[in-house]
Design an enzyme around this catalytic site. Structure first.
Site, PDB file in Angstrom:
ATOM      1  N   GLU A 144       0.827  -1.206   0.000  1.00 22.33           N
ATOM      2  CA  GLU A 144       0.000   0.000   0.000  1.00 22.33           C
ATOM      3  C   GLU A 144       0.865   1.261   0.000  1.00 22.33           C
ATOM      4  OE1 GLU A 144      -3.065   0.033  -0.601  1.00 22.33           O
ATOM      5  OE2 GLU A 144      -3.598  -2.074  -0.262  1.00 22.33           O
TER       6      GLU A 144
ATOM      7  N   CYS B 293      -7.600  -1.707   8.002  1.00 25.11           N
ATOM      8  CA  CYS B 293      -6.278  -1.788   7.384  1.00 25.11           C
ATOM      9  C   CYS B 293      -5.771  -0.392   7.051  1.00 25.11           C
ATOM     10  CB  CYS B 293      -6.345  -2.644   6.118  1.00 25.11           C
ATOM     11  SG  CYS B 293      -6.749  -4.372   6.474  1.00 25.11           S
TER      12      CYS B 293
ATOM     13  N   HIS C 151      -1.299  -5.627   2.002  1.00 21.34           N
ATOM     14  CA  HIS C 151      -2.551  -6.377   1.876  1.00 21.34           C
ATOM     15  C   HIS C 151      -2.276  -7.747   1.266  1.00 21.34           C
ATOM     16  CE1 HIS C 151      -5.803  -3.165   2.511  1.00 21.34           C
ATOM     17  NE2 HIS C 151      -6.183  -4.220   3.204  1.00 21.34           N
TER      18      HIS C 151
END
Lengths: 213, 213, 213, 213
Positions: free
Chosen positions: A80, A144, A168
């Site tokens: 990410e 998250c 992720h």
């Protein structure tokens, strides 16, 4: 000698397991590229998890925090790029039934924070190791994203020399089968990646993040 | 004691490898559930491959023929249910540049033939082994469908006691990376499955097909 | 002067409407390319619908039968190429709760039947009219496939001079919104096509099928 | 009485048209909910477009800026939530061949800026009008994200009372057909939305943004 805090989550929604939990537990105690890995698993609660996470950072004083989470339907490891100042359940309440809709995480916080682990170098390194991955521009708006945003916000507010980021993870094969829709009758099966390969991806990511510091 | 002919294809299109080739070679010579596996790799040619395949069946007289092929973008092992009497390139010419469009494989053949390996039992067995799979209702209209259709048509025309079927394989991780679109910049990465897991899926499928005869 | 029987289905599963019903009703009574269109809507029942359909064909003696059905998640008009001899609910029971799993439609029927409307000419014509469409190689194994297979089987068994085929329709915009997952929070919205454009697609398909006879 | 600057882009990549250009031109000169719409089309150039855009804002002094762009493969109108400080071509160079990789838009800029048009209210209003839409958490890293980020950065740096946001548009049906892969042979067709419906979506979005000011 550095310390890496590697965080996972408990299972949520209807999923029986969570690869992020499995991998945080597996790598707990390993030394990777000279960094001592402390693996810990957090509850899935919008109202408490970021506090627990920041408390733990305060206690442990790690050099690197890499948080892991499950992203159903993704085809590869997703590194990410950014966490945004939004809590939104997207139809999936947390494990105590809380489901915010488009609320800020921090009322006066910045709009977003970039991860500070070297995301581009990590995806290149995973490709070198034949592990499919990509940079992702959105960690969603669930716990998250909250972890990615909150840890950066905490590091900035407290002027910590801390690199952090979020990875992720796709379904494990068992979760893909559990989530498949009528596979004995030409239904759909979501993509997956074996846990050993996922674990190796996280191991390599920690190594790259450590070496780049 | 039975014989299983396990067929794969050479690489095609722009792909550097083909999991069906790798697995046919890997399992060649293995004995699985009491069946001797003969693994062979065929060229990707609309005009010759089904003849070469039927010639080899005539020579070897196998009890079971399982053909393997690559299905880009699929998320799981696909056990094909049916082959149809159509050759159509769908934008991908074969390895000598031939690309039929919506032509029959056999001018006076049946419209379609079901696979005769136990497709439902195979997907259930793979699920038991934590390998994501599904029944697929279409093998496409390229060489893969051609093999499934042509072997059944040949078996019926020649009154052979032969069970046959087709298994579509996902990308290997290396092929997924090779086919990914700008993964260092949030592009897409197609789904994949490690070759060891794919190989185990084929091994289990041969076992179920053999035990069910 | 010819007659076209245009069939649709009642809503099923959790969907509040069914574009196939709407369009069969809209085009009922129109004359398209010299063919009188009789639009009729059938129940979604594995055990009765094909009988009702064949009874109606027996009564009306149409030249062309085009059946319409909803295919959730498809991005375009799908002109089906083939119907296969399988009833399987794929996780969606019919409207009286019946859900067969991998059973034959006709115990001694052929494995499959090609549609006899000119599928390639229809997709080319729709493209000329700026309506996205494709040939589909699988109509699934629910009532839609059942209609395509059963009408062809009936025509062959009774030696009818009847062309028939099946068109799968995408969601209408209203159905896409109804089926969307948390769209106010970056969830997913399935693809859709406005009913007027879908209706025009069916009108053009009937015209091509009529002109090609 | 307010002014809305509505921006579109010239065609890019291999696409022959761009819905954002069409719609900016169509709505130019309309008055929507009491706001005068000025529609303008910008070139697709990483190095100049944001300057041209900010110059035009300086000149026109609009109350609202809504920028439009094409997002291939999206299934619905996407109301973007946030623009991030990244330029990255993702495999698609701009119209003069420039393709940055993971570079900042503004060297010392904030990590990201939220759109200030009421994104949640807009998606709810579009749903009321039977137009499929969603909030999107990523506008990518191409010129579209650049416009969203750059206009907010400019408004903040210059202390402007300006609301701005970005709307990603799906393919028109013609673009979907142009981009389809072998649709006469069961290839894939990307999702699309007719230009009239897209135009109505933009009209409603301007109305909501204007009424909410």
């Amino acid at each position: 000698m550095t310390t890496t805090l590697l965080t996972g989550y408990e299972p949520f929604d209807d999923y029986e397991t969570n690869p992020s939990e499995t991998i945080a537990n597996r790598l707990d105690g390993e030394q990777i590229a000279g960094s001592d890995v402390v693996g810990e698993v957090f509850p899935v609660e919008f109202e408490h998890t970021n506090e627990l996470l920041c408390d733990r950072i305060n206690e442990l004083d790690p050099d690197i925090v890499i948080s892991l989470g499950l992203a159903p339907e993704r085809t590869a490891i997703n590194i990410e790029r950014i966490g945004i100042n939004v809590n939104s359940g997207t139809g999936v309440p947390d494990n105590v039934g809380v489901e915010p809709e488009n609320e800020p995480i921090e009322a006066d916080g910045s709009d977003a924070h970039f991860a500070t682990i070297p995301v581009t170098k990590i995806v290149r390194d995973l490709a070198d190791g034949d592990i499919p991955s990509r940079i992702s521009n959105t960690a969603g708006t669930h716990l998250c994203n909250n972890a990615l945003y909150s840890v950066r916000e905490y590091a900035i507010q407290n002027d910590l020399d801390l690199d952090s980021g979020f990875i992720h993870l796709p379904f494990s094969p068992a979760l893909a089968i559990e989530s498949a829709d009528a596979y004995v009758s030409a239904g759909t099966v979501p993509p997956s990646m074996p846990l050993d390969l996922q674990t190796e991806a996280v191991r390599r990511s920690i190594a790259v993040a450590t070496e780049e510091r």
